[in-house]
Design an enzyme around this catalytic site. Sequence first.
Site, PDB file in Angstrom:
ATOM      1  N   GLU A  96       8.067  10.270   9.814  1.00  0.00           N
ATOM      2  CA  GLU A  96       6.884  11.015   9.785  1.00  0.00           C
ATOM      3  C   GLU A  96       5.608  10.043   9.667  1.00  0.00           C
ATOM      4  OE1 GLU A  96       4.698  13.406  10.936  1.00  0.00           O
ATOM      5  OE2 GLU A  96       6.385  14.831  10.218  1.00  0.00           O
TER       6      GLU A  96
ATOM      7  N   THR B 260       0.865  -1.174   0.042  1.00  0.00           N
ATOM      8  CA  THR B 260      -0.096   0.040   0.085  1.00  0.00           C
ATOM      9  C   THR B 260       0.875   1.289  -0.080  1.00  0.00           C
ATOM     10  OG1 THR B 260      -1.573  -1.215   1.345  1.00  0.00           O
ATOM     11  CG2 THR B 260      -1.914   1.157   1.413  1.00  0.00           C
ATOM     12  N   VAL B 261       1.865   1.389   1.053  1.00  0.00           N
ATOM     13  CA  VAL B 261       2.480   2.540   1.071  1.00  0.00           C
ATOM     14  C   VAL B 261       3.531   2.600   0.055  1.00  0.00           C
ATOM     15  CG1 VAL B 261       3.863   4.148   3.008  1.00  0.00           C
ATOM     16  CG2 VAL B 261       2.008   2.390   3.617  1.00  0.00           C
TER      17      VAL B 261
ATOM     18  N   GLY C  46      -3.503   4.439   4.764  1.00  0.00           N
ATOM     19  CA  GLY C  46      -4.165   4.659   3.404  1.00  0.00           C
ATOM     20  C   GLY C  46      -2.905   5.013   2.424  1.00  0.00           C
TER      21      GLY C  46
ATOM     22  N   LYS D  45       2.864   4.160  18.360  1.00  0.00           N
ATOM     23  CA  LYS D  45       2.897   5.678  17.837  1.00  0.00           C
ATOM     24  C   LYS D  45       3.035   6.460  19.116  1.00  0.00           C
ATOM     25  CE  LYS D  45      -0.170   4.101  14.243  1.00  0.00           C
ATOM     26  NZ  LYS D  45      -1.358   3.951  13.628  1.00  0.00           N
TER      27      LYS D  45
HETATM   28  N1  LIG Z   1      -0.874   0.944   5.010  1.00  0.00           N
HETATM   29  C1  LIG Z   1      -0.947   2.061   5.659  1.00  0.00           C
HETATM   30  O1  LIG Z   1      -1.895   2.580   5.915  1.00  0.00           O
HETATM   31  C2  LIG Z   1       0.137   2.413   6.700  1.00  0.00           C
HETATM   32  C3  LIG Z   1       0.031   3.633   7.415  1.00  0.00           C
HETATM   33  C4  LIG Z   1       1.119   3.923   8.388  1.00  0.00           C
HETATM   34  C5  LIG Z   1       2.250   3.306   8.277  1.00  0.00           C
HETATM   35  N2  LIG Z   1       2.202   2.058   7.668  1.00  0.00           N
HETATM   36  C6  LIG Z   1       3.320   1.269   7.729  1.00  0.00           C
HETATM   37  O2  LIG Z   1       3.929   1.054   6.584  1.00  0.00           O
HETATM   38  C7  LIG Z   1       4.599  -0.311   6.439  1.00  0.00           C
HETATM   39  C8  LIG Z   1       4.050  -0.749   5.075  1.00  0.00           C
HETATM   40  O3  LIG Z   1       2.717  -1.182   5.192  1.00  0.00           O
HETATM   41  P1  LIG Z   1       1.659  -1.371   3.984  1.00  0.00           P
HETATM   42  O4  LIG Z   1       0.465  -1.511   4.483  1.00  0.00           O
HETATM   43  O5  LIG Z   1       2.287  -0.648   2.833  1.00  0.00           O
HETATM   44  O6  LIG Z   1       2.336  -2.835   4.025  1.00  0.00           O
HETATM   45  P2  LIG Z   1       1.709  -3.897   2.697  1.00  0.00           P
HETATM   46  O7  LIG Z   1       0.730  -3.608   2.048  1.00  0.00           O
HETATM   47  O8  LIG Z   1       1.472  -5.345   3.567  1.00  0.00           O
HETATM   48  O9  LIG Z   1       3.098  -4.376   1.962  1.00  0.00           O
HETATM   49  C9  LIG Z   1       4.169  -4.720   2.423  1.00  0.00           C
HETATM   50  C10 LIG Z   1       5.275  -4.844   1.347  1.00  0.00           C
HETATM   51  O10 LIG Z   1       6.619  -5.227   1.917  1.00  0.00           O
HETATM   52  C11 LIG Z   1       6.788  -6.713   1.394  1.00  0.00           C
HETATM   53  N3  LIG Z   1       7.732  -7.321   2.232  1.00  0.00           N
HETATM   54  C12 LIG Z   1       7.236  -7.715   3.343  1.00  0.00           C
HETATM   55  N4  LIG Z   1       7.809  -8.471   3.886  1.00  0.00           N
HETATM   56  C13 LIG Z   1       9.114  -8.675   3.107  1.00  0.00           C
HETATM   57  C14 LIG Z   1      10.368  -9.214   3.294  1.00  0.00           C
HETATM   58  N5  LIG Z   1      10.551 -10.179   4.309  1.00  0.00           N
HETATM   59  N6  LIG Z   1      11.172  -8.944   2.340  1.00  0.00           N
HETATM   60  C15 LIG Z   1      10.883  -8.389   1.354  1.00  0.00           C
HETATM   61  N7  LIG Z   1       9.643  -7.701   1.073  1.00  0.00           N
HETATM   62  C16 LIG Z   1       8.767  -7.913   2.231  1.00  0.00           C
HETATM   63  C17 LIG Z   1       5.596  -7.043   0.681  1.00  0.00           C
HETATM   64  O11 LIG Z   1       6.125  -7.772  -0.463  1.00  0.00           O
HETATM   65  P3  LIG Z   1       4.949  -8.462  -1.340  1.00  0.00           P
HETATM   66  O12 LIG Z   1       4.270  -7.585  -2.286  1.00  0.00           O
HETATM   67  O13 LIG Z   1       5.685  -9.595  -2.414  1.00  0.00           O
HETATM   68  O14 LIG Z   1       3.981  -9.268  -0.450  1.00  0.00           O
HETATM   69  C18 LIG Z   1       5.013  -5.895   0.422  1.00  0.00           C
HETATM   70  O15 LIG Z   1       5.430  -5.402  -0.931  1.00  0.00           O
HETATM   71  C19 LIG Z   1       4.289  -1.013   7.761  1.00  0.00           C
HETATM   72  O16 LIG Z   1       5.370  -0.835   8.665  1.00  0.00           O
HETATM   73  C20 LIG Z   1       3.196  -0.237   8.279  1.00  0.00           C
HETATM   74  O17 LIG Z   1       2.951  -0.293   9.843  1.00  0.00           O
HETATM   75  C21 LIG Z   1       1.100   1.724   7.016  1.00  0.00           C
END
Ligand SMILES: NC(=O)c1ccc[n+]([C@@H]2O[C@H](COP(=O)([O-])OP(=O)(O)OC[C@H]3O[C@@H](n4cnc5c(N)ncnc54)[C@H](OP(=O)(O)O)[C@@H]3O)[C@@H](O)[C@H]2O)c1
Length: 420
Positions: free
Chosen positions: A123, A11-12, A296, A199
């Site tokens: 941030e 997502t991010v 998001g 957080k």
């Molecule tokens: N989503 C939000 O709204 C949000 C908001 C604030 C903070 N965050 C933080 O941002 C970070 C990412 O969140 P997200 O929602 O974007 O997560 P996500 O959609 O689950 O995406 C995670 C990504 O990391 C990759 N990944 C996971 N484990 C891995 C590993 N061991 N080696 C290599 N790649 C790996 C996944 O690969 P694949 O694509 O191959 O599965 C995927 O591309 C997290 O720390 C989360 O807490 C997210």
Amino acid sequence: MLKVAIAGLGTVGCGVIAMVQGNGPLSRAVTITGVTARTKDRARPVDVSAYRWFDDPVALAADAETDVFVELMGGSEGTAKDTVEAALKAGKCVVTANKALLADHGEALAALAAAHGGELRYEAAIAGGIPVVKALREGLAANQIDAVCGVLNGTCNYILTEMSNTGRAFSDVLAEAQSLGYAEADPTLDVSGADAGHKLSLLGALAFSGKPDFGSMLLEGITGIEPIDLETAAFLGFRIKLLAKAMRDGDAVVQSVRPTLLKADHPIARIDGPLNAVVIDAEPVGRISLVGRGAGAGPTASAVAGDLMDLSHGDQRPVFAGPGSGGVMSAGVAGTQVGRFYLRLRVADQPGRIAAVTEALAKHGVSIESFLQKPPEDATRVPIALTTQPVAEPSLRAAIADLQSGSIVTEPPLLMPIEL
Ligand SMILES: NC(=O)c1ccc[n+]([C@@H]2O[C@H](COP(=O)([O-])OP(=O)(O)OC[C@H]3O[C@@H](n4cnc5c(N)ncnc54)[C@H](OP(=O)(O)O)[C@@H]3O)[C@@H](O)[C@H]2O)c1
């Protein structure tokens, strides 16, 4: 152009790449040197085929062609930690949205950044799109912070808002939130208060102590809240929110995440659905309220991009530099302060029940402000909800323990603080 590697294409990560590929400021400040994820050939909302692909995230973190490593994989251990350490050891800057990693290892990673001359920016790790790190470390750098509180978990806020609006039970609303994608299949991190706590530990570091302290925090989740609590709170002029709060208590900083009754005119009381909010009380500025989307692709990528823009301008400062980084504050014990409280009990449907409750409270010096008895649900379940006048929480807990040791109270009570 800042040379940036992106680890994590979810997502991010895809949100950030969309900004780089767009025609906004980030597209003029940043070039992508490589990407990694678990699976290379996965359909993604952005085209990453033009970028160098790394099967090994640690190799990408240490890549000589990269200035900034952007960690967007998640998790407090394993690959996320290994890559951030590798990048910092290589003298690179790191940008991450990973609150769990920083809550657990922020102090050690800050030391690593300082030792190798790199920057560590986060941030996006607190309240998604709300630029609260910037507010604390730049705008309020010369204030004394008295308290920082906020609604920092959109999942919990969505669930409480729905329960309040519809009168439905927690489990019902949680199941719906999961089906809509607002809650994880395993929602424990969110509903236990731990995600908000991660957080808050970063906010507390910036505002008070200069280092994250997740361990000494009081964490209470929202699983014990029932429609009757939201209904009673509304009747009394309050709203219930999962409030994350760090505050000054003498020379100590006290941190807690607790479901809390907020007076209806409190700036956080009307923050509904998936929104986040942060309220800062500081001298001499007074009260500041920040509201926005806490998660998001767009909001979170905006925060990551803000950090990248700062780095492209050569901005440098210690990791937890903020109003609190100059002084040493010890960790206070949450749950020992004086305050007003809401208490919900279920008691047996028998004569003398109200006297038993009021006597136990009086014995421990707890004065009641309001007292409501609801119609019996059955012979063992008569709900009683009351609010107290200001009292030291340990006295109130002692009264509750006395009540629980007798035969009147039939279920574990629910205790919540009240914020005016
Ligand atoms: N989503 C939000 O709204 C949000 C908001 C604030 C903070 N965050 C933080 O941002 C970070 C990412 O969140 P997200 O929602 O974007 O997560 P996500 O959609 O689950 O995406 C995670 C990504 O990391 C990759 N990944 C996971 N484990 C891995 C590993 N061991 N080696 C290599 N790649 C790996 C996944 O690969 P694949 O694509 O191959 O599965 C995927 O591309 C997290 O720390 C989360 O807490 C997210």
